[in-house]
Design a protein around this motif. Structure first.
Motif, PDB file in Angstrom:
ATOM      1  N   GLY A  41       3.486  -7.599   7.647  1.00 26.32           N
ATOM      2  CA  GLY A  41       1.625  -7.331   7.389  1.00 26.32           C
ATOM      3  C   GLY A  41       2.272  -7.902   9.558  1.00 26.32           C
ATOM      4  O   GLY A  41       3.830  -7.623   9.676  1.00 26.32           O
ATOM      5  N   LEU A  42       1.188  -8.081   9.795  1.00 18.97           N
ATOM      6  CA  LEU A  42       1.168  -8.537  11.669  1.00 18.97           C
ATOM      7  C   LEU A  42       2.289  -9.467  12.046  1.00 18.97           C
ATOM      8  O   LEU A  42       2.719  -9.134  13.054  1.00 18.97           O
ATOM      9  CB  LEU A  42      -0.086  -8.975  12.099  1.00 18.97           C
ATOM     10  CG  LEU A  42      -1.022  -7.643  11.721  1.00 18.97           C
ATOM     11  CD1 LEU A  42      -2.871  -8.872  11.882  1.00 18.97           C
ATOM     12  CD2 LEU A  42      -0.969  -6.563  12.800  1.00 18.97           C
ATOM     13  N   GLY A  43       2.586  -9.951  11.238  1.00 21.37           N
ATOM     14  CA  GLY A  43       3.832 -11.103  11.238  1.00 21.37           C
ATOM     15  C   GLY A  43       4.688 -10.066  11.472  1.00 21.37           C
ATOM     16  O   GLY A  43       5.516 -10.893  12.268  1.00 21.37           O
ATOM     17  N   ASN A  44       5.551  -9.149  10.766  1.00 24.57           N
ATOM     18  CA  ASN A  44       6.823  -8.793  10.829  1.00 24.57           C
ATOM     19  C   ASN A  44       7.038  -7.668  12.014  1.00 24.57           C
ATOM     20  O   ASN A  44       7.560  -6.885  12.925  1.00 24.57           O
ATOM     21  CB  ASN A  44       6.325  -7.399   9.674  1.00 24.57           C
ATOM     22  CG  ASN A  44       7.150  -7.833   8.131  1.00 24.57           C
ATOM     23  OD1 ASN A  44       5.558  -8.894   8.261  1.00 24.57           O
ATOM     24  ND2 ASN A  44       7.905  -8.598   8.024  1.00 24.57           N
TER      25      ASN A  44
ATOM     26  N   LEU B 185      -9.359 -19.135   4.874  1.00 25.80           N
ATOM     27  CA  LEU B 185      -9.542 -19.031   6.549  1.00 25.80           C
ATOM     28  C   LEU B 185      -8.792 -17.528   6.898  1.00 25.80           C
ATOM     29  O   LEU B 185      -9.036 -17.639   8.329  1.00 25.80           O
ATOM     30  CB  LEU B 185      -9.035 -20.463   7.046  1.00 25.80           C
ATOM     31  CG  LEU B 185      -9.951 -21.557   6.469  1.00 25.80           C
ATOM     32  CD1 LEU B 185      -8.810 -22.905   6.686  1.00 25.80           C
ATOM     33  CD2 LEU B 185     -11.408 -21.440   6.940  1.00 25.80           C
ATOM     34  N   ILE B 186      -7.961 -17.676   6.468  1.00 22.34           N
ATOM     35  CA  ILE B 186      -7.095 -16.471   6.516  1.00 22.34           C
ATOM     36  C   ILE B 186      -7.949 -15.208   6.993  1.00 22.34           C
ATOM     37  O   ILE B 186      -7.177 -14.265   8.141  1.00 22.34           O
ATOM     38  CB  ILE B 186      -5.960 -16.324   5.365  1.00 22.34           C
ATOM     39  CG1 ILE B 186      -4.725 -17.416   6.254  1.00 22.34           C
ATOM     40  CG2 ILE B 186      -4.455 -15.119   6.528  1.00 22.34           C
ATOM     41  CD1 ILE B 186      -3.149 -17.488   5.959  1.00 22.34           C
ATOM     42  N   MET B 187      -7.913 -14.701   6.305  1.00 23.01           N
ATOM     43  CA  MET B 187      -8.810 -13.645   5.658  1.00 23.01           C
ATOM     44  C   MET B 187     -10.002 -13.626   6.858  1.00 23.01           C
ATOM     45  O   MET B 187     -10.124 -11.878   7.443  1.00 23.01           O
ATOM     46  CB  MET B 187      -9.946 -13.497   4.990  1.00 23.01           C
ATOM     47  CG  MET B 187     -10.331 -12.377   3.956  1.00 23.01           C
ATOM     48  SD  MET B 187      -9.177 -11.119   3.817  1.00 23.01           S
ATOM     49  CE  MET B 187      -9.842  -9.973   2.853  1.00 23.01           C
TER      50      MET B 187
ATOM     51  N   ALA C 130       2.510 -20.748   0.339  1.00 18.41           N
ATOM     52  CA  ALA C 130       1.697 -21.756   0.510  1.00 18.41           C
ATOM     53  C   ALA C 130       0.462 -21.132   0.266  1.00 18.41           C
ATOM     54  O   ALA C 130      -0.342 -21.677   1.579  1.00 18.41           O
ATOM     55  CB  ALA C 130       1.709 -22.575   1.285  1.00 18.41           C
ATOM     56  N   MET C 131       0.126 -20.592   0.427  1.00 18.60           N
ATOM     57  CA  MET C 131      -1.363 -19.628   0.694  1.00 18.60           C
ATOM     58  C   MET C 131      -1.798 -19.285  -0.754  1.00 18.60           C
ATOM     59  O   MET C 131      -2.814 -18.099  -1.030  1.00 18.60           O
ATOM     60  CB  MET C 131      -0.872 -17.990   1.297  1.00 18.60           C
ATOM     61  CG  MET C 131       0.223 -17.998   2.767  1.00 18.60           C
ATOM     62  SD  MET C 131      -0.789 -17.575   3.863  1.00 18.60           S
ATOM     63  CE  MET C 131       0.600 -18.200   5.118  1.00 18.60           C
ATOM     64  N   GLY C 132      -1.468 -19.162  -2.086  1.00 17.01           N
ATOM     65  CA  GLY C 132      -1.897 -18.836  -3.184  1.00 17.01           C
ATOM     66  C   GLY C 132      -1.317 -17.891  -3.997  1.00 17.01           C
ATOM     67  O   GLY C 132      -1.987 -17.107  -4.448  1.00 17.01           O
TER      68      GLY C 132
ATOM     69  N   PHE D 112       5.020 -17.699   7.445  1.00 18.75           N
ATOM     70  CA  PHE D 112       3.728 -16.924   7.098  1.00 18.75           C
ATOM     71  C   PHE D 112       4.226 -15.191   7.092  1.00 18.75           C
ATOM     72  O   PHE D 112       3.459 -14.730   6.366  1.00 18.75           O
ATOM     73  CB  PHE D 112       3.020 -16.120   8.771  1.00 18.75           C
ATOM     74  CG  PHE D 112       2.080 -15.672   9.124  1.00 18.75           C
ATOM     75  CD1 PHE D 112       0.893 -16.407   8.699  1.00 18.75           C
ATOM     76  CD2 PHE D 112       2.143 -14.639   9.860  1.00 18.75           C
ATOM     77  CE1 PHE D 112      -0.394 -15.281   8.640  1.00 18.75           C
ATOM     78  CE2 PHE D 112       0.492 -14.151   9.581  1.00 18.75           C
ATOM     79  CZ  PHE D 112      -0.789 -14.361   9.351  1.00 18.75           C
ATOM     80  N   SER D 113       5.125 -15.104   6.978  1.00 17.47           N
ATOM     81  CA  SER D 113       6.074 -13.716   6.903  1.00 17.47           C
ATOM     82  C   SER D 113       6.033 -13.229   5.682  1.00 17.47           C
ATOM     83  O   SER D 113       5.635 -11.869   4.619  1.00 17.47           O
ATOM     84  CB  SER D 113       6.853 -12.817   7.402  1.00 17.47           C
ATOM     85  OG  SER D 113       7.155 -11.464   7.141  1.00 17.47           O
ATOM     86  N   LEU D 114       6.461 -14.042   4.743  1.00 16.23           N
ATOM     87  CA  LEU D 114       7.209 -14.506   2.890  1.00 16.23           C
ATOM     88  C   LEU D 114       5.382 -14.686   2.582  1.00 16.23           C
ATOM     89  O   LEU D 114       5.288 -14.736   1.622  1.00 16.23           O
ATOM     90  CB  LEU D 114       7.893 -14.684   3.151  1.00 16.23           C
ATOM     91  CG  LEU D 114       9.061 -14.773   3.214  1.00 16.23           C
ATOM     92  CD1 LEU D 114      11.121 -16.042   3.118  1.00 16.23           C
ATOM     93  CD2 LEU D 114       9.932 -13.041   2.942  1.00 16.23           C
TER      94      LEU D 114
ATOM     95  N   GLY E 173       4.607  -5.451  -0.122  1.00 14.01           N
ATOM     96  CA  GLY E 173       2.901  -5.175   1.125  1.00 14.01           C
ATOM     97  C   GLY E 173       1.985  -6.064   1.501  1.00 14.01           C
ATOM     98  O   GLY E 173       1.570  -6.082   2.495  1.00 14.01           O
ATOM     99  N   SER E 174       2.136  -7.650   0.612  1.00 12.48           N
ATOM    100  CA  SER E 174       1.771  -8.796   1.375  1.00 12.48           C
ATOM    101  C   SER E 174       2.489  -9.147   2.429  1.00 12.48           C
ATOM    102  O   SER E 174       2.075  -9.950   3.423  1.00 12.48           O
ATOM    103  CB  SER E 174       1.569  -9.679  -0.162  1.00 12.48           C
ATOM    104  OG  SER E 174       0.834 -10.770   0.645  1.00 12.48           O
ATOM    105  N   ALA E 175       3.696  -9.197   1.966  1.00  9.82           N
ATOM    106  CA  ALA E 175       4.387  -9.630   3.103  1.00  9.82           C
ATOM    107  C   ALA E 175       4.635  -8.541   4.211  1.00  9.82           C
ATOM    108  O   ALA E 175       4.568  -9.914   5.156  1.00  9.82           O
ATOM    109  CB  ALA E 175       6.508 -10.527   2.168  1.00  9.82           C
TER     110      ALA E 175
HETATM  111  N1  PHE Z   1       2.485 -11.852   5.569  1.00 14.56           N
HETATM  112  C1  PHE Z   1       1.587 -11.375   6.055  1.00 14.56           C
HETATM  113  C2  PHE Z   1       2.607 -10.355   7.518  1.00 14.56           C
HETATM  114  O1  PHE Z   1       3.549 -11.293   8.210  1.00 14.56           O
HETATM  115  C3  PHE Z   1       0.838 -12.151   6.854  1.00 14.56           C
HETATM  116  C4  PHE Z   1      -0.326 -12.284   5.086  1.00 14.56           C
HETATM  117  C5  PHE Z   1      -0.257 -14.041   5.736  1.00 14.56           C
HETATM  118  C6  PHE Z   1      -0.547 -12.079   4.439  1.00 14.56           C
HETATM  119  C7  PHE Z   1      -1.243 -14.994   4.537  1.00 14.56           C
HETATM  120  C8  PHE Z   1      -0.950 -12.848   3.242  1.00 14.56           C
HETATM  121  C9  PHE Z   1      -1.203 -14.553   3.690  1.00 14.56           C
HETATM  122  O2  PHE Z   1       1.158 -11.016   8.730  1.00 14.56           O
END
Ligand code: PHE
Length: 472
Positions: free
Chosen positions: A32-35, A105-107, A243-245, A238-240, A28-30
């Protein structure tokens, strides 16, 4: 007994209810909008099938290894990200705290973009009833232009999105995050399948399929392969959610019996599968409706709305379904981002004997990130505020600092720490609960492949943001 139980809940670290729950939350975290707007478009413009192969190679050599590293670091230390790095070595603390700053910052910009997905879900619902608050057939770019220019509306949808995320996270790891993902992720999958069926059966859909998958090796010619590699790498990170904790924090709630090797394998596969499925949902319809392919904000909020407008009677239905699934994808990602921020502070509190201060921290940091999100919303994609660093609208500015710069630096240093300095601690952790058949492969990749790769992504990101033209 109930006294004891109560005490237990509030003073000890939380944990996932099951491995499936953990997996769904991490996927669910992975996802997101990136996909939805990143992968399919990059696939199309960077060589189709060739890009896909390259992406899969990176997934195996770097994605798999970095996911395992972060999950093992979290589980080994039993601490959220800032304290996890600190616990391995005091000198690593700054990378841990950087991994708290990045999600912060991402939030901000993620809530802004996610808020629009909720808005579009309702707008398409409105069209279903011919309501005045529907899109009303307004062309995608015009509709989005008006919305982005409306500071109050943009701020309100950003805050609504934020609030949903804060409420879920405030319920806790198992009762909030895991419970929501267990329902939302299967629902997202089913909705995506329905949209795909509609999209690929539209007349003229095959042009979209060939845009996505047709091998075009010309883009690899000369030094072109470097820019394709950098694009694939940035997307992969970004998609996985690397490195965002996030993976460290989620891994820290995982039981010692669970198989880290298997989990690290399933997560990237599932993420990539959904990304490919998103491509199948989006581009056949885009081409069938005679629209030009695009990526990012333009694809999601302009091109696709035009596509749904043109789809006829059922257009609003598929539009609603599609934006709802993207909103879910964004919510489950943003939940992980907020958890990565507050997890470290929750642990600080527990370690100091103050108990689990989740509720207070979720609301405190949640409101702080909402304020950033509202500021980003009020910038109206560069219409209202002075640009950041002289040239970026606020969404891009926040994206640049976090995803563009801090994230690859953090990932690079992590590969140095665990590929070169503390080389045995994480493999030892993975071996608990797993045969770790890929240990030799892991050790090779974390030492040689992943550092080179993270460095390349950093250069690639700097290059795209600043337009140096290094890779042209
Ligand atoms: N991985 C998520 C996506 O693909 C974006 C995301 C970025 C989630 C950073 C958490 C942290 O959109």
């Amino acid at each position: 007994m109930s006294e004891h139980h109560h005490h237990h809940q509030h003073h000890h670290r939380e944990a996932w209810g099951s491995n499936v729950g953990f997996l769904l939350a991490t996927i669910g975290s992975a996802v997101g909008l990136g996909n939805m707007w990143g992968f399919p478009y990059k696939l199309g413009v960077n060589g189709g099938f060739g890009f896909l192969l390259l992406y899969l190679v990176l997934l195996v050599f770097a994605g798999y290894v970095l996911i395992m590293t972060e999950l093992a670091l979290g589980r080994h230390t039993g601490q959220s990200v800032a304290l996890a790095y600190t616990k391995i070595r005091k000198e690593y603390a700054f990378v841990g705290w950087m991994s708290v700053l990045v999600p912060f910052l991402i939030m901000g910009f993620y809530c802004y973009l996610g808020g629009y997905c909720i808005k579009y879900t309702f707008a398409n619902l409105g069209d279903l009833f011919g309501a005045s608050w529907g899109v009303g057939g307004v062309d995608g770019p015009d509709y989005f232009g008006a919305l982005a220019g409306d500071q109050l509306q943009s701020a309100i949808w950003t805050a609504i999105f934020s609030l949903i995320v804060i409420v879920i996270v405030s319920f806790g790891v198992k009762r909030g995050i895991e419970r929501f993902n267990k329902i939302a992720m299967p629902a997202l999958f089913i909705m995506l399948v329905i949209v795909i069926i509609r999209s690929v059966t539209l007349p003229g859909a095959s042009a979209g399929l060939s845009f996505l998958f047709k091998p075009n090796f010309e883009v690899f010619a000369g030094t072109g392969w470097i820019s394709v590699l950098a694009a694939a790498g940035g997307q992969l990170f970004f998609s996985l959610s690397i490195a965002m904790g996030i993976l460290v924090t989620y891994g820290s709630y995982l039981d010692k019996n669970q198989d880290l090797e298997k989990n690290s394998f399933i997560i990237p596969i599932a993420d990539t599968l959904v990304a490919i499925m998103a491509g199948l949902a989006i581009f056949p319809a885009v081409f069938a409706e005679g629209q030009d392919p695009a990526g990012g904000v333009g694809l999601l909020y302009m091109t696709l709305q035009t596509v749904f407008n043109h789809m006829g009677g059922f257009g609003p239905f598929f539009g609603m379904l599609f934006y709802a699934l993207v909103a879910i994808a964004a919510i489950t990602s943003a939940m992980s981002v907020l958890e990565a921020i507050i997890g470290s502070f929750i642990d600080l509190g527990i370690n100091k004997g103050k108990g689990n201060q989740r509720k207070k921290l979720a609301w405190g940091f949640g409101i702080a990130t909402t304020i950033i999100g509202v500021l980003v919303a009020c910038d109206g994609l560069g219409s209202y505020f002075p640009p950041m660093f002289g040239k970026f609208c606020w969404v891009d500015g926040f994206d640049l600092i976090s995803e563009g710069i801090l994230m690859p630096i953090g990932a690079f240093l992590t590969t140095i720490f665990f590929g070169w300095i503390d080389r045995d601690v994480l493999p030892n952790e993975v071996r608990i609960g797993s045969d770790f058949k890929t240990e030799k492969f892991y050790r090779f990749c974390i030492r040689w492949v992943a550092p080179l790769f993270t460095l390349l992504v950093l250069l690639g990101q700097l290059d795209t943001f600043f337009g140096f033209g290094w890779f042209q």
